[in-house]
Design an enzyme around this catalytic site. Structure first.
Site, PDB file in Angstrom:
ATOM      1  N   THR A  15     -43.486  29.830  12.484  1.00  0.00           N
ATOM      2  CA  THR A  15     -42.089  30.445  12.352  1.00  0.00           C
ATOM      3  C   THR A  15     -41.221  29.474  12.790  1.00  0.00           C
ATOM      4  O   THR A  15     -40.056  29.588  12.699  1.00  0.00           O
ATOM      5  CB  THR A  15     -41.933  31.676  13.519  1.00  0.00           C
ATOM      6  OG1 THR A  15     -42.062  31.367  14.745  1.00  0.00           O
ATOM      7  CG2 THR A  15     -42.823  32.900  13.044  1.00  0.00           C
ATOM      8  N   ARG A  43     -43.901  36.548  21.000  1.00  0.00           N
ATOM      9  CA  ARG A  43     -42.681  36.995  20.603  1.00  0.00           C
ATOM     10  C   ARG A  43     -42.436  36.882  19.166  1.00  0.00           C
ATOM     11  O   ARG A  43     -41.481  37.616  18.717  1.00  0.00           O
ATOM     12  CB  ARG A  43     -41.695  36.381  21.192  1.00  0.00           C
ATOM     13  CG  ARG A  43     -41.274  35.093  20.942  1.00  0.00           C
ATOM     14  CD  ARG A  43     -40.131  34.292  21.586  1.00  0.00           C
ATOM     15  NE  ARG A  43     -39.857  32.992  21.075  1.00  0.00           N
ATOM     16  CZ  ARG A  43     -40.337  32.055  21.895  1.00  0.00           C
ATOM     17  NH1 ARG A  43     -41.117  32.129  22.891  1.00  0.00           N
ATOM     18  NH2 ARG A  43     -40.010  30.772  21.534  1.00  0.00           N
ATOM     19  N   SER A  44     -43.230  36.128  18.563  1.00  0.00           N
ATOM     20  CA  SER A  44     -43.122  36.075  16.863  1.00  0.00           C
ATOM     21  C   SER A  44     -44.151  36.906  16.005  1.00  0.00           C
ATOM     22  O   SER A  44     -44.320  37.306  15.072  1.00  0.00           O
ATOM     23  CB  SER A  44     -43.096  34.293  16.448  1.00  0.00           C
ATOM     24  OG  SER A  44     -42.249  33.810  17.058  1.00  0.00           O
ATOM     25  N   CYS A 132     -41.872  11.790  12.574  1.00  0.00           N
ATOM     26  CA  CYS A 132     -41.322  11.536  11.264  1.00  0.00           C
ATOM     27  C   CYS A 132     -40.723  10.407  10.790  1.00  0.00           C
ATOM     28  O   CYS A 132     -40.735   9.734   9.854  1.00  0.00           O
ATOM     29  CB  CYS A 132     -40.318  12.886  11.287  1.00  0.00           C
ATOM     30  SG  CYS A 132     -39.087  13.062  12.707  1.00  0.00           S
ATOM     31  N   GLN A 159     -30.949  10.060  12.868  1.00  0.00           N
ATOM     32  CA  GLN A 159     -31.998  11.280  12.674  1.00  0.00           C
ATOM     33  C   GLN A 159     -31.064  12.377  12.427  1.00  0.00           C
ATOM     34  O   GLN A 159     -30.368  12.852  13.364  1.00  0.00           O
ATOM     35  CB  GLN A 159     -32.945  11.283  13.616  1.00  0.00           C
ATOM     36  CG  GLN A 159     -33.890  10.148  13.593  1.00  0.00           C
ATOM     37  CD  GLN A 159     -35.028   9.765  14.926  1.00  0.00           C
ATOM     38  OE1 GLN A 159     -35.223   8.908  15.364  1.00  0.00           O
ATOM     39  NE2 GLN A 159     -35.497  11.009  15.043  1.00  0.00           N
ATOM     40  N   SER A 162     -32.418  18.611  12.224  1.00  0.00           N
ATOM     41  CA  SER A 162     -33.485  19.492  12.155  1.00  0.00           C
ATOM     42  C   SER A 162     -35.044  18.955  12.611  1.00  0.00           C
ATOM     43  O   SER A 162     -35.893  19.775  12.865  1.00  0.00           O
ATOM     44  CB  SER A 162     -33.831  19.832  10.704  1.00  0.00           C
ATOM     45  OG  SER A 162     -33.998  18.378   9.806  1.00  0.00           O
ATOM     46  N   GLY A 163     -34.929  17.629  13.092  1.00  0.00           N
ATOM     47  CA  GLY A 163     -36.051  17.010  13.707  1.00  0.00           C
ATOM     48  C   GLY A 163     -36.095  17.791  15.038  1.00  0.00           C
ATOM     49  O   GLY A 163     -37.448  17.793  15.600  1.00  0.00           O
ATOM     50  N   ARG A 240     -29.027  10.217  17.018  1.00  0.00           N
ATOM     51  CA  ARG A 240     -29.004  11.519  16.587  1.00  0.00           C
ATOM     52  C   ARG A 240     -27.863  11.880  15.783  1.00  0.00           C
ATOM     53  O   ARG A 240     -26.773  11.199  16.447  1.00  0.00           O
ATOM     54  CB  ARG A 240     -29.214  12.695  17.300  1.00  0.00           C
ATOM     55  CG  ARG A 240     -29.464  14.137  16.763  1.00  0.00           C
ATOM     56  CD  ARG A 240     -30.700  14.347  16.280  1.00  0.00           C
ATOM     57  NE  ARG A 240     -31.913  14.270  17.300  1.00  0.00           N
ATOM     58  CZ  ARG A 240     -33.080  14.390  16.852  1.00  0.00           C
ATOM     59  NH1 ARG A 240     -33.420  14.669  15.598  1.00  0.00           N
ATOM     60  NH2 ARG A 240     -34.019  14.515  17.737  1.00  0.00           N
ATOM     61  N   HIS A 247     -33.742  12.076   7.680  1.00  0.00           N
ATOM     62  CA  HIS A 247     -33.472  10.925   8.420  1.00  0.00           C
ATOM     63  C   HIS A 247     -33.189   9.765   7.675  1.00  0.00           C
ATOM     64  O   HIS A 247     -33.791   9.422   6.480  1.00  0.00           O
ATOM     65  CB  HIS A 247     -34.834  10.556   9.444  1.00  0.00           C
ATOM     66  CG  HIS A 247     -35.166  11.605  10.401  1.00  0.00           C
ATOM     67  ND1 HIS A 247     -34.340  12.621  10.695  1.00  0.00           N
ATOM     68  CD2 HIS A 247     -36.253  11.587  11.105  1.00  0.00           C
ATOM     69  CE1 HIS A 247     -34.773  13.387  11.664  1.00  0.00           C
ATOM     70  NE2 HIS A 247     -36.059  13.089  11.803  1.00  0.00           N
ATOM     71  N   ASN A 320     -37.396  14.686   6.814  1.00  0.00           N
ATOM     72  CA  ASN A 320     -38.052  14.672   8.030  1.00  0.00           C
ATOM     73  C   ASN A 320     -39.014  16.097   8.151  1.00  0.00           C
ATOM     74  O   ASN A 320     -40.062  16.334   8.769  1.00  0.00           O
ATOM     75  CB  ASN A 320     -37.351  14.505   9.394  1.00  0.00           C
ATOM     76  CG  ASN A 320     -36.108  15.520   9.367  1.00  0.00           C
ATOM     77  OD1 ASN A 320     -35.033  15.464   8.849  1.00  0.00           O
ATOM     78  ND2 ASN A 320     -36.205  16.529  10.292  1.00  0.00           N
TER      79      ASN A 320
END
Length: 352
Positions: A15, A43-44, A132, A159, A162-163, A240, A247, A320
């Site tokens: 997930t 929990r998922s 990545c 970067q 989303s990494g 970042r 990236h 990435n």
């Protein structure tokens, strides 16, 4: 690809940002999945995920849920992987692991499909997927290393959030809206505001080290994948930036033999997994927005370093979540199938 009739494939961390992308890539590449088993925390469990025009239910990671699997692609974090990867192997499945825990383990191959697929031959149940940032860089560097050799690398990364995962994506989105509304948002995922900012820190500083764990990963993993030692100097600075996905990297490459920019363009244009976009006068060069959603590594701004006769500067961009994580993991799984390696060898690797 010569494939068996179908495998029971688990996706651990199903997930998360990478896990959901793994499932998408498995479907896109028509991977031989007889049954997909999404695995996640309690929990998922029970969530339903899209799969080949239907839905599959996420199962809680347990001794029962890993039984009977042939292959597991894992992106659930180092702590989970350290405990569960050996247990999954003991249950009979080969693990392609996308966490940092196993990458530098001496008996675990660290594989990029276009760079060192043969390294998978010696696996003992676990094959590691690189970081990545390392991944996209070595896809561009391998043809150069093979052709003229590399003496030194200096890389600076830019970067995307989303990494870090879905929470970081939401933090950038909410912070950007807050700043545009005249507010001062409080950071939660990162140590400082990421919206409209650049943070010269990716991951953490440990034990008084001046380099972050991400920078150390890039330096160590690059050596392992390319099969080089300390004779190749490597220095990394990782930052970042407020970009959702893909990236970007500035890579300065000092070669052993001379390689002029035109020859480098031709070399990379012929390389597997690389697309050269290099006409800067016309505004043609790799962009994060262009790389997002693609599996190739984009390379451009190939030019001579004026301070050294055997140095080139490259601009390298990759998605990435895809090539930097999910796509390569699936490609490594394809390598395992092609080479007849979807089996747990004896003796299997354990956590010791």
């Amino acid at each position: 690809m010569s494939a068996p009739p179908g495998l029971r494939v688990g996706v651990l961390g199903a997930t998360g940002a990478v896990g959901t992308t793994v499932i998408e890539v498995l479907a896109e590449r028509d991977f031989p999945v007889a049954e997909l088993v999404p695995l996640a925390s309690a929990r998922s469990a029970g969530r339903r995920l899209a799969w080949r025009g239907d839905e599959v239910e996420v199962r809680e990671l347990s001794v029962e849920s890993i039984r009977g699997l042939d292959l597991v692609i894992s992106s659930a974090g180092g702590a989970v992987s350290s405990e569960w990867a050996p247990r999954i192997v003991a249950a009979g499945a080969v693990v392609v692991d996308n966490t940092s825990f196993w990458r530098m383990h001496e008996q675990v191959p660290l594989v990029v499909s276009e760079v060192n697929p043969e390294a998978a031959d010696g696996h003992r149940g676990i094959v590691a997927n690189p970081n990545c940032s390392t991944m996209q860089m070595v896809v561009a560097l391998k043809p150069i290393e093979d052709a003229v050799g590399i003496e030194r690398l200096v890389v600076s990364t830019y970067q995307s959030v989303s990494g870090t995962g879905n929470r970081a994506i939401e933090e950038l989105r909410s912070q950007a809206a807050a700043v545009l509304a005249g507010e001062r948002p409080q950071p939660h995922v990162y140590p400082h505001q990421i919206a409209f900012n650049v943070l010269p820190q990716v991951e953490t500083f440990k034990g008084g080290d001046d380099y972050t764990t991400e920078e150390r990963k890039m330096m160590a993993e690059t050596r392992k994948i390319l099969g080089v030692g300390d004779e190749v100097g490597i220095s990394a600075t990782c930052a970042r930036v407020p970009v959702f996905n893909a990236h970007s990297e500035s890579v300065n490459v000092q070669t052993r033999s001379d390689l002029d920019p035109a020859a480098c363009r031709d070399l990379l244009a012929a390389a597997a997994g690389v697309v050269v976009l290099d006409d800067p006068a016309e505004g043609i060069y790799p962009l994060a927005t262009a790389a997002a959603g693609r599996d190739e590594v984009l390379v451009g701004r190939i030019r001579r370093d004026p301070s050294h006769e055997r140095c080139l500067n490259l601009w390298v961009v990759g998605d990435n979540l895809r090539k930097g994580a999910a796509t390569n993991a699936v490609q490594v799984a394809e390598v395992l199938i092609e080479r007849g390696l979807v089996r747990v060898p004896e003796p299997a690797l354990d956590a010791a």
